[in-house]
Design a protein around this motif. Structure first.
Motif, PDB file in Angstrom:
ATOM      1  N   VAL A   1       0.873  -1.306  -0.175  1.00 57.04           N
ATOM      2  CA  VAL A   1       0.038  -0.005   0.065  1.00 57.04           C
ATOM      3  C   VAL A   1       0.868   1.319  -0.051  1.00 57.04           C
ATOM      4  CG1 VAL A   1      -1.768   1.232   1.186  1.00 57.04           C
ATOM      5  CG2 VAL A   1      -1.769  -1.114   1.191  1.00 57.04           C
ATOM      6  N   PHE A   2       0.860   1.973  -0.986  1.00 58.61           N
ATOM      7  CA  PHE A   2       1.579   3.366  -1.059  1.00 58.61           C
ATOM      8  C   PHE A   2       0.745   4.595  -0.913  1.00 58.61           C
ATOM      9  CE2 PHE A   2       0.253   1.984  -5.346  1.00 58.61           C
ATOM     10  CZ  PHE A   2      -0.063   3.001  -5.790  1.00 58.61           C
ATOM     11  N   TYR A   3      -0.350   4.568  -1.094  1.00 55.77           N
ATOM     12  CA  TYR A   3      -1.302   5.888  -1.171  1.00 55.77           C
ATOM     13  C   TYR A   3      -2.863   5.220  -0.622  1.00 55.77           C
ATOM     14  CZ  TYR A   3      -3.943   9.760  -3.012  1.00 55.77           C
ATOM     15  OH  TYR A   3      -4.746  10.911  -2.935  1.00 55.77           O
ATOM     16  N   ALA A   4      -3.233   6.219   0.059  1.00 58.23           N
ATOM     17  CA  ALA A   4      -4.649   5.954   0.589  1.00 58.23           C
ATOM     18  C   ALA A   4      -5.152   7.336   0.988  1.00 58.23           C
ATOM     19  CB  ALA A   4      -4.671   5.194   1.949  1.00 58.23           C
ATOM     20  N   GLU A   5      -6.484   7.536   0.873  1.00 59.57           N
ATOM     21  CA  GLU A   5      -7.428   8.669   1.079  1.00 59.57           C
ATOM     22  C   GLU A   5      -8.385   8.250   2.127  1.00 59.57           C
ATOM     23  OE1 GLU A   5      -9.170  10.159  -2.471  1.00 59.57           O
ATOM     24  OE2 GLU A   5      -7.093  10.069  -3.697  1.00 59.57           O
ATOM     25  N   GLY A   6      -8.529   9.292   3.162  1.00 59.43           N
ATOM     26  CA  GLY A   6      -9.729   9.212   4.115  1.00 59.43           C
ATOM     27  C   GLY A   6     -10.295  10.507   4.028  1.00 59.43           C
ATOM     28  N   ASP A   7     -11.882  10.526   3.438  1.00 60.23           N
ATOM     29  CA  ASP A   7     -12.698  11.767   3.508  1.00 60.23           C
ATOM     30  C   ASP A   7     -13.564  11.697   4.703  1.00 60.23           C
ATOM     31  OD1 ASP A   7     -11.038  12.188   1.151  1.00 60.23           O
ATOM     32  OD2 ASP A   7     -12.684  11.489  -0.103  1.00 60.23           O
ATOM     33  N   TYR A   8     -13.938  12.917   5.317  1.00 58.49           N
ATOM     34  CA  TYR A   8     -14.800  13.021   6.166  1.00 58.49           C
ATOM     35  C   TYR A   8     -15.709  14.269   5.535  1.00 58.49           C
ATOM     36  CZ  TYR A   8     -17.941  13.895  10.255  1.00 58.49           C
ATOM     37  OH  TYR A   8     -19.118  13.846  10.872  1.00 58.49           O
ATOM     38  N   VAL A   9     -16.866  14.067   4.839  1.00 60.82           N
ATOM     39  CA  VAL A   9     -17.475  15.058   3.816  1.00 60.82           C
ATOM     40  C   VAL A   9     -18.883  15.118   4.307  1.00 60.82           C
ATOM     41  CG1 VAL A   9     -18.085  15.432   1.558  1.00 60.82           C
ATOM     42  CG2 VAL A   9     -16.232  13.832   1.839  1.00 60.82           C
ATOM     43  N   HIS A  10     -18.890  16.303   5.315  1.00 68.48           N
ATOM     44  CA  HIS A  10     -20.169  16.499   5.994  1.00 68.48           C
ATOM     45  C   HIS A  10     -20.668  17.753   5.993  1.00 68.48           C
ATOM     46  CE1 HIS A  10     -23.121  14.784   9.320  1.00 68.48           C
ATOM     47  NE2 HIS A  10     -23.553  16.103   8.726  1.00 68.48           N
ATOM     48  N   ASP A  11     -21.571  18.353   5.148  1.00 70.98           N
ATOM     49  CA  ASP A  11     -22.183  19.442   5.046  1.00 70.98           C
ATOM     50  C   ASP A  11     -22.635  20.030   6.135  1.00 70.98           C
ATOM     51  OD1 ASP A  11     -24.016  21.770   3.873  1.00 70.98           O
ATOM     52  OD2 ASP A  11     -22.422  21.577   2.533  1.00 70.98           O
ATOM     53  N   MET A  12     -22.517  21.481   6.545  1.00 69.80           N
ATOM     54  CA  MET A  12     -23.142  21.746   7.739  1.00 69.80           C
ATOM     55  C   MET A  12     -24.670  21.770   7.650  1.00 69.80           C
ATOM     56  SD  MET A  12     -20.891  23.043  10.178  1.00 69.80           S
ATOM     57  CE  MET A  12     -21.649  24.176  10.860  1.00 69.80           C
ATOM     58  N   ASP A  13     -25.089  22.184   6.449  1.00 68.68           N
ATOM     59  CA  ASP A  13     -26.578  22.053   6.264  1.00 68.68           C
ATOM     60  C   ASP A  13     -27.359  20.880   6.773  1.00 68.68           C
ATOM     61  OD1 ASP A  13     -26.513  24.676   5.333  1.00 68.68           O
ATOM     62  OD2 ASP A  13     -26.217  23.872   3.049  1.00 68.68           O
TER      63      ASP A  13
ATOM     64  N   GLY B   1      -8.318   8.182  10.921  1.00 67.20           N
ATOM     65  CA  GLY B   1      -8.296   6.900  11.529  1.00 67.20           C
ATOM     66  C   GLY B   1      -8.673   5.706  10.656  1.00 67.20           C
ATOM     67  N   ASN B   2      -9.623   6.150   9.646  1.00 70.67           N
ATOM     68  CA  ASN B   2      -9.901   5.213   8.776  1.00 70.67           C
ATOM     69  C   ASN B   2      -8.795   4.610   7.936  1.00 70.67           C
ATOM     70  OD1 ASN B   2     -12.190   3.784   7.502  1.00 70.67           O
ATOM     71  ND2 ASN B   2     -12.815   5.423   6.333  1.00 70.67           N
ATOM     72  N   VAL B   3      -7.866   5.385   7.434  1.00 71.24           N
ATOM     73  CA  VAL B   3      -6.799   5.054   6.742  1.00 71.24           C
ATOM     74  C   VAL B   3      -5.912   4.176   7.456  1.00 71.24           C
ATOM     75  CG1 VAL B   3      -4.754   5.747   5.585  1.00 71.24           C
ATOM     76  CG2 VAL B   3      -7.027   6.612   5.081  1.00 71.24           C
ATOM     77  N   LEU B   4      -5.404   5.015   8.603  1.00 73.06           N
ATOM     78  CA  LEU B   4      -4.441   4.476   9.458  1.00 73.06           C
ATOM     79  C   LEU B   4      -4.904   3.033  10.363  1.00 73.06           C
ATOM     80  CD1 LEU B   4      -2.710   7.626  11.143  1.00 73.06           C
ATOM     81  CD2 LEU B   4      -2.161   6.442   9.126  1.00 73.06           C
TER      82      LEU B   4
ATOM     83  N   THR C   1      -6.171  13.537   3.123  1.00 75.24           N
ATOM     84  CA  THR C   1      -7.318  13.668   4.069  1.00 75.24           C
ATOM     85  C   THR C   1      -7.957  14.930   3.624  1.00 75.24           C
ATOM     86  OG1 THR C   1      -6.381  12.379   6.123  1.00 75.24           O
ATOM     87  CG2 THR C   1      -8.064  14.101   6.262  1.00 75.24           C
ATOM     88  N   ASN C   2      -9.501  14.793   3.358  1.00 80.45           N
ATOM     89  CA  ASN C   2     -10.235  15.939   3.099  1.00 80.45           C
ATOM     90  C   ASN C   2     -11.323  15.913   4.338  1.00 80.45           C
ATOM     91  OD1 ASN C   2      -9.563  16.723   0.436  1.00 80.45           O
ATOM     92  ND2 ASN C   2     -10.224  14.609  -0.169  1.00 80.45           N
TER      93      ASN C   2
ATOM     94  N   SER D   1     -18.225   9.057   5.378  1.00 75.82           N
ATOM     95  CA  SER D   1     -16.863   8.848   5.635  1.00 75.82           C
ATOM     96  C   SER D   1     -16.403   8.059   4.476  1.00 75.82           C
ATOM     97  CB  SER D   1     -16.164   8.222   6.935  1.00 75.82           C
ATOM     98  OG  SER D   1     -16.557   9.089   8.017  1.00 75.82           O
ATOM     99  N   ARG D   2     -15.368   8.228   3.606  1.00 76.86           N
ATOM    100  CA  ARG D   2     -15.095   7.531   2.303  1.00 76.86           C
ATOM    101  C   ARG D   2     -13.599   7.158   2.541  1.00 76.86           C
ATOM    102  NH1 ARG D   2     -17.265  10.511  -2.655  1.00 76.86           N
ATOM    103  NH2 ARG D   2     -15.160  11.602  -2.223  1.00 76.86           N
ATOM    104  N   LEU D   3     -13.356   6.011   2.185  1.00 77.95           N
ATOM    105  CA  LEU D   3     -12.007   5.509   2.064  1.00 77.95           C
ATOM    106  C   LEU D   3     -11.538   5.047   0.667  1.00 77.95           C
ATOM    107  CD1 LEU D   3      -9.571   4.186   3.919  1.00 77.95           C
ATOM    108  CD2 LEU D   3     -10.720   2.086   3.900  1.00 77.95           C
ATOM    109  N   ARG D   4     -10.263   5.171   0.315  1.00 80.11           N
ATOM    110  CA  ARG D   4      -9.664   4.757  -0.706  1.00 80.11           C
ATOM    111  C   ARG D   4      -8.349   4.424  -0.469  1.00 80.11           C
ATOM    112  NH1 ARG D   4     -12.016   9.461  -2.052  1.00 80.11           N
ATOM    113  NH2 ARG D   4     -13.709   9.518  -3.566  1.00 80.11           N
TER     114      ARG D   4
END
Length: 397
Positions: free
Chosen positions: A144-156, A188-191, A243-244, A258-261
């Motif tokens: 594994v050389f690259y990973a993304e963890g996103d927490y994408v939560h709009d305030m609305d 945390g999702n990635v690690l 991370t986003n 939460s999304r993981l790649r």
């Protein structure tokens, strides 16, 4: 004889865990306190909690074995320190703290006292994390050389209501909480999959332009005007993590926040809002069904104070990749949440205290999930300069 757990904070998140710990065979009693006495009394009556306290200080002076912190996110570090100094085991919702010095002190106290500290990071138990750990253990990713963890939560989508509920008339002061100081669902999702830790970070923050008084430096308790931020991390093994953290975004966070790649030399894993794929050089396998957690009913008194946009997260079941057999039978039929994580979080904390073992998300792991965000925010404040992230090492054997 089971352990006693004192829950601090009778807000939106606590009811689920009160019910789980009350049912756990190794918990003798659950107790409760909140800064709003009416909330303490109301929740205690609904859940049959017989022992309540007028204050956190009164709880710390009692004979309760463990304290579970469900308060506002910028208070966790200080409260965990006080609880450990009072000789209590600690369960804390995320983040661990918002200052690096507080994190260092928590680890120091755990080392000195032998008490249990566990951070309640849900992403460790997400189906995506569980599935990817299984694939990695089988060698399916290669390196594994690259990973993304996103927490994408709009305030609305529920966050305005949540801050109004917890913050009262001055809620806009705290609704501006810097996105990167709440990093653990993404980091945390990635690690939790790679087992690595971040060593360096460069981060760019996007200044908000809504103009509604949230993420306004003139109002913000945190002097913050970033509503979105993206950070690039170097990992200890030379790999890369991105991370986003997004609070203004056109995305259905109530479906998947939460999304993981994860990308390896032999295989890769990618999530979108409604689709999840396992990919190799030979082809693509749709594994969406393995990520599915059946939603429970939203018609529940425990959700009375939770905005409808957040209720999907608070009422999820277990997925096909979760190991149901390791959970207490007493949890059968009880509400779960956040992609099946609540049952595992509640049980792992009790098991660690009762069996005198390290929980999966112990103080050292919690630091590795939290410190990257603290330094990412500092990087963003300095225009993206690369900063070194301190590390407290692995937990003792």
């Amino acid at each position: 004889m089971g352990i006693s757990i004192g829950v601090v904070g009778a807000g939106q998140f606590a009811p689920s865990f009160l019910r789980l710990w009350s049912a756990h065979p190794d918990v003798s009693e659950v107790r409760l306190t909140d800064v709003v006495p009416e909330r303490t009394a109301d929740l205690a009556a609904k859940q049959g909690v017989s022992v309540t306290y007028q204050s956190f200080e009164e709880m710390l002076e009692s004979d309760v074995d463990a304290v579970a912190i469900f308060t506002q996110r910028w208070l966790h570090g200080e409260m965990a320190i006080r609880a450990l100094e009072a000789g209590k085991h600690v369960y804390s919702t995320v983040p661990m703290a918002i200052e690096a010095e507080q994190i260092a002190r928590i680890i120091e106290l755990v080392e000195q006292t032998g008490l249990t500290y566990m951070m309640g990071e849900t992403s460790f138990y997400y189906p995506s994390s569980v599935y990817c750990r299984q694939r990695l253990a089988a060698g399916d990713f290669g390196r594994v050389f690259y990973a993304e963890g996103d927490y994408v939560h709009d305030m609305d989508l529920g966050f305005y209501a949540a801050y109004q509920y917890s913050g009262g008339e001055d809620w806009k002061k705290t609704a501006s909480f810097p996105p990167m100081l709440y990093p653990t669902h993404a980091v945390g999702n990635v690690l939790s999959v790679t087992g690595q830790h971040a060593t360096h970070v460069s981060c760019i923050g996007v200044k908000d332009d809504r103009g509604d008084g949230v993420f306004d430096k003139e109002i913000s308790q945190f002097d913050n005007d970033f509503s979105n931020a993206t950070a690039l991390f170097k990992l200890a093994d030379g790999g890369i993590m991105r991370t986003n953290e997004m609070r203004r975004v056109g995305y259905p966070s109530h479906i998947r926040e939460s999304r993981l790649r994860v990308f390896g030399t032999e295989g890769s894993f990618e999530q979108l809002a409604t689709t999840t794929l396992w990919q190799t050089k030979q082809g693509v396998e749709d594994v969406t069904h393995l990520m599915a957690t059946s939603a429970g009913s939203h018609d529940d008194e425990d959700l009375a104070n939770v905005d409808p946009a957040l209720r999907d997260a608070f009422r999820s079941g277990l997925s096909p990749v979760h190991d149901r057999s390791r959970l207490p039978s007493e949890f059968d039929g009880l509400h779960n949440g956040h992609e099946g994580s609540h049952h595992f979080l509640a049980d792992d904390f009790v098991r660690a205290v009762a069996d005198k073992t390290l929980p999966p998300i112990n103080a050292w792991v919690s630091a590795r999930y939290t410190l990257p965000g603290i330094y990412a925010h500092q990087s963003a404040l300095q225009g993206g300069v690369q900063l070194e992230i301190p590390d407290h090492g692995d937990a003792p054997a």
